[in-house]
Design an enzyme around this catalytic site. Structure first.
Site, PDB file in Angstrom:
ATOM      1  N   CYS A  57     -86.205 -46.482 -26.745  1.00 28.50           N
ATOM      2  CA  CYS A  57     -85.182 -47.510 -26.562  1.00 28.50           C
ATOM      3  C   CYS A  57     -84.225 -46.941 -25.526  1.00 28.50           C
ATOM      4  CB  CYS A  57     -84.449 -47.818 -27.863  1.00 28.50           C
ATOM      5  SG  CYS A  57     -83.051 -48.940 -27.629  1.00 28.50           S
TER       6      CYS A  57
ATOM      7  N   CYS B  64     -80.294 -48.130 -26.331  1.00 37.42           N
ATOM      8  CA  CYS B  64     -79.532 -47.623 -27.487  1.00 37.42           C
ATOM      9  C   CYS B  64     -80.439 -46.768 -28.351  1.00 37.42           C
ATOM     10  CB  CYS B  64     -78.814 -48.732 -28.252  1.00 37.42           C
ATOM     11  SG  CYS B  64     -79.818 -50.118 -28.829  1.00 37.42           S
ATOM     12  N   SER B  65     -80.834 -47.249 -29.519  1.00 34.72           N
ATOM     13  CA  SER B  65     -81.603 -46.387 -30.420  1.00 34.72           C
ATOM     14  C   SER B  65     -82.523 -47.212 -31.308  1.00 34.72           C
ATOM     15  CB  SER B  65     -80.648 -45.566 -31.279  1.00 34.72           C
ATOM     16  OG  SER B  65     -79.728 -46.434 -31.935  1.00 34.72           O
ATOM     17  N   CYS B  66     -82.994 -48.362 -30.816  1.00 29.46           N
ATOM     18  CA  CYS B  66     -83.816 -49.255 -31.633  1.00 29.46           C
ATOM     19  C   CYS B  66     -85.069 -48.535 -32.110  1.00 29.46           C
ATOM     20  CB  CYS B  66     -84.176 -50.504 -30.838  1.00 29.46           C
ATOM     21  SG  CYS B  66     -82.718 -51.480 -30.441  1.00 29.46           S
TER      22      CYS B  66
END
Lengths: 223, 219
Positions: free
Chosen positions: B117, B120-122
Site C-alpha cells: 500500500c 498508507c498501510s492497507c
C-alpha cells in the site's frame, strides 16, 4: 494532495530492515495499542469516515509525516479529527482538562467493551452504489489522468499520465476524493495493470507490472 | 507483549530500559489524551482494552494460513477461493473491517505476486491481522512498486527472471492475499500440517512458503 504519504517510486529511504516474523509483536509499546484502540473507539462515534482519517494524517507537514513513527501519525490524525469534529477543543488538548462532557446524542454510540471485542464490519460504508453504468470494461486501455487535487485522493502520483489496461471492474466503492470531504458517494472502481516499463522507463524491473485500484473519475479512455 | 527495548525497526533506537526510565513524551501525550477522552465520556478504557486484545490475540496471520493450507489440501476450495475470494474466506469466519472485499492472488511458476500500500498501510486484517512495521514503512512503500525484484532480494527471495512479478498497490478498499506455491515434498499432508509452512510474509508475497526441511517437519 501531493503529500509525503504518496511514496510510490520515491528513493533514499534506505533498506527495509524487516524484523524477523517470529519476533515481531503486534504493538511495540503499550502506547501504540492505546492509540490503535482509541482510533477504533472514536471511529465508532460516526463523526468521520476512513478517508477523513487518512486525510487527517496526510495533511501533516511532510517533514512531520516522514519523521513520525506509524502510530505517532495515527495520534496526530486523531487529534486533528477530534478538533475538526468539535469533540475536543484545542484548550482541552493542551491542558488535558475536560471543559465539557459528550453530547446526549453521541452517548449511545460510545464503543463498549463487548463491541470492542468484535471485529467491526464496514461493508455498508464501503460498497456504496453508483447509479450510472460503468464506462470501462476489462481489456480497455485507460489513461490515469494527470490530476493534482489539493485534497485527499487515492490516485498515486506515480501512475498519473500513464496508460494501463483494465484488469477487472470491482463494482462500486466509496469515492475517497468526496468521502474525505464528508460527501459519501459511490463510484465505479477498476483494477488496472501498468507495465513496469510504462511507469519506470529504462530502470524498470524486468518482466514486472503494477496493478492498482482506480476509480472511474481517475481514468479516461486511451487509444 | 514481547520486548520493547532497543531498536523497534521503525527508525527509533531508544537504547534504554522502558521499565526503569520515566515515560517518554509520546507515552505521556497518549495517556493524557486517553484520560481526556474518558473524562469527557467519548471513550472507555475497557473498550480500548478489548480492541487491543482482539488484535493481539484473536485476529492474526494464522487465519490466513488456515485459508492457504485448505486451498492446498482441497482443490475445490482452491477453485472457489480464486473465483470468489470474499465468499470463500468468509465461509471460514474471517470477515470484517479491512477485508470486506478480497482478492486472492495465486503464485505459480509463471507469476509471483507482491502486495503493498504505497499511500498508507492497507492490509487484509481479518486474515493477516495488523501489518508488520516494515510493511508500513517508507522503504517498503516507496520501492515495492518501482524495484520489486530488489525488495524481494532484501527478503532473501529469488524469483526467476522468467517469472513475472506483479505488484498489487492497495489503493482502494479491496484487500489482497497471496496464495503461495505449495512446497515440494508435502504430498498427502493434511491442511493442519500444511498450515505450519504458511508464513505471514509468504501471504504478502515477499517470501515463499517454508519448506518441510526449514520447519523440521517430516510430514
Amino acid at each position: 494532495m501531493n503529500g509525503a504519504h504518496d511514496m510510490g517510486g520515491m528513493e533514499g529511504f534506505g533498506p527495509i530492515n524487516a524484523e524477523p516474523e517470529s519476533a515481531e509483536p503486534v504493538f511495540h509499546a503499550a502506547w501504540e495499542g492505546r492509540v490503535y484502540g482509541m482510533n477504533r473507539a472514536l471511529g465508532a462515534l460516526g463523526r468521520w469516515n476512513i478517508d477523513k482519517g487518512r486525510y487527517a494524517r496526510e495533511r501533516q507537514r511532510p517533514v512531520d509525516y516522514l519523521s513520525h513513527t506509524y502510530y505517532e501519525n495515527w495520534l496526530a490524525g486523531i487529534e486533528t479529527l477530534l478538533l475538526e469534529a468539535g469533540l475536543v477543543t484545542q484548550d482541552e488538548l493542551d491542558t488535558g482538562v475536560a471543559a465539557g462532557l459528550i453530547s446526549e446524542e453521541l452517548k449511545p454510540r460510545v464503543l463498549t467493551a463487548e463491541a470492542g471485542s468484535q471485529v467491526p464490519n464496514r461493508l455498508a460504508k464501503v460498497l456504496l452504489p453508483d447509479e450510472a453504468p460503468p464506462k470501462f470494461a476489462p481489456g480497455d486501455r485507460v489513461l490515469a489522468k494527470n490530476r493534482h487535487p489539493s485534497t485527499h485522493t487515492r490516485e498515486p502520483r506515480y501512475l498519473r499520465g500513464h496508460v494501463g489496461v483494465v484488469h477487472e471492474h470491482y463494482g462500486t466503492q466509496l469515492f475517497p476524493d468526496l468521502t474525505s470531504q464528508g460527501i459519501e458517494k459511490g463510484g465505479h472502481l477498476y483494477c488496472a495493470r501498468f507495465e513496469a516499463m510504462e511507469l519506470w522507463g529504462e530502470s524498470a524491473a524486468a518482466k514486472s507490472a503494477v496493478y492498482a485500484d482506480l476509480w472511474e473519475d481517475y481514468l479516461e479512455r486511451a487509444e | 507483549m514481547a520486548d520493547e527495548h532497543e531498536s523497534h525497526g521503525h527508525g527509533h533506537s531508544h537504547g534504554h530500559d522502558d521499565f526503569t526510565d520515566p515515560p517518554s513524551d509520546i507515552e505521556l501525550r497518549v495517556k493524557a489524551l486517553e484520560s481526556l477522552l474518558v473524562e469527557k465520556g467519548l471513550a472507555n478504557r475497557e473498550a480500548i482494552d478489548a480492541v487491543i486484545d482482539t488484535y493481539e490475540t484473536k485476529v492474526g496471520p494464522r487465519n490466513g494460513a488456515a485459508v492457504v493450507a485448505r486451498a492446498w489440501a482441497e482443490p475445490e476450495f482452491k477453485t472457489w477461493l480464486l473465483e470468489d475470494s470474499t465468499a470463500a474466506i468468509a465461509s471460514m469466519g474471517y470477515v470484517g473491517a479491512q477485508g470486506e472485499q478480497m482478492r486472492v492472488l495465486e503464485n505459480t511458476d509463471d507469476t509471483h505476486n507482491l502486495v503493498v500500500c504505497t499511500l498508507c498501510s492497507c492490509y487484509p486484517w481479518p486474515v493477516l491481522g495488523l501489518p508488520p512495521v516494515w510493511y508500513k514503512s517508507a522503504p517498503y512503500r516507496s520501492r515495492a512498486v518501482s524495484d520489486p525484484r530488489g525488495v524481494l532480494d532484501e527478503f532473501g527471495t529469488s524469483v526467476p527472471e522468467t517469472t513475472e512479478v506483479r505488484v498489487w498497490d492497495s489503493t482502494s478498499e479491496m484487500r489482497y492475499l497471496v496464495l503461495p506455491q505449495r512446497p515440494e515434498g508435502t504430498e498427502g499432508w493434511s491442511a493442519q500440517q500444511l498450515e505450519e509452512l504458511v508464513s505471514r510474509n509468504s501471504m504478502i508475497g515477499v517470501e515463499v512458503a517454508r519448506t518441510p526441511e526449514a520447519t523440521g517437519s517430516a510430514g
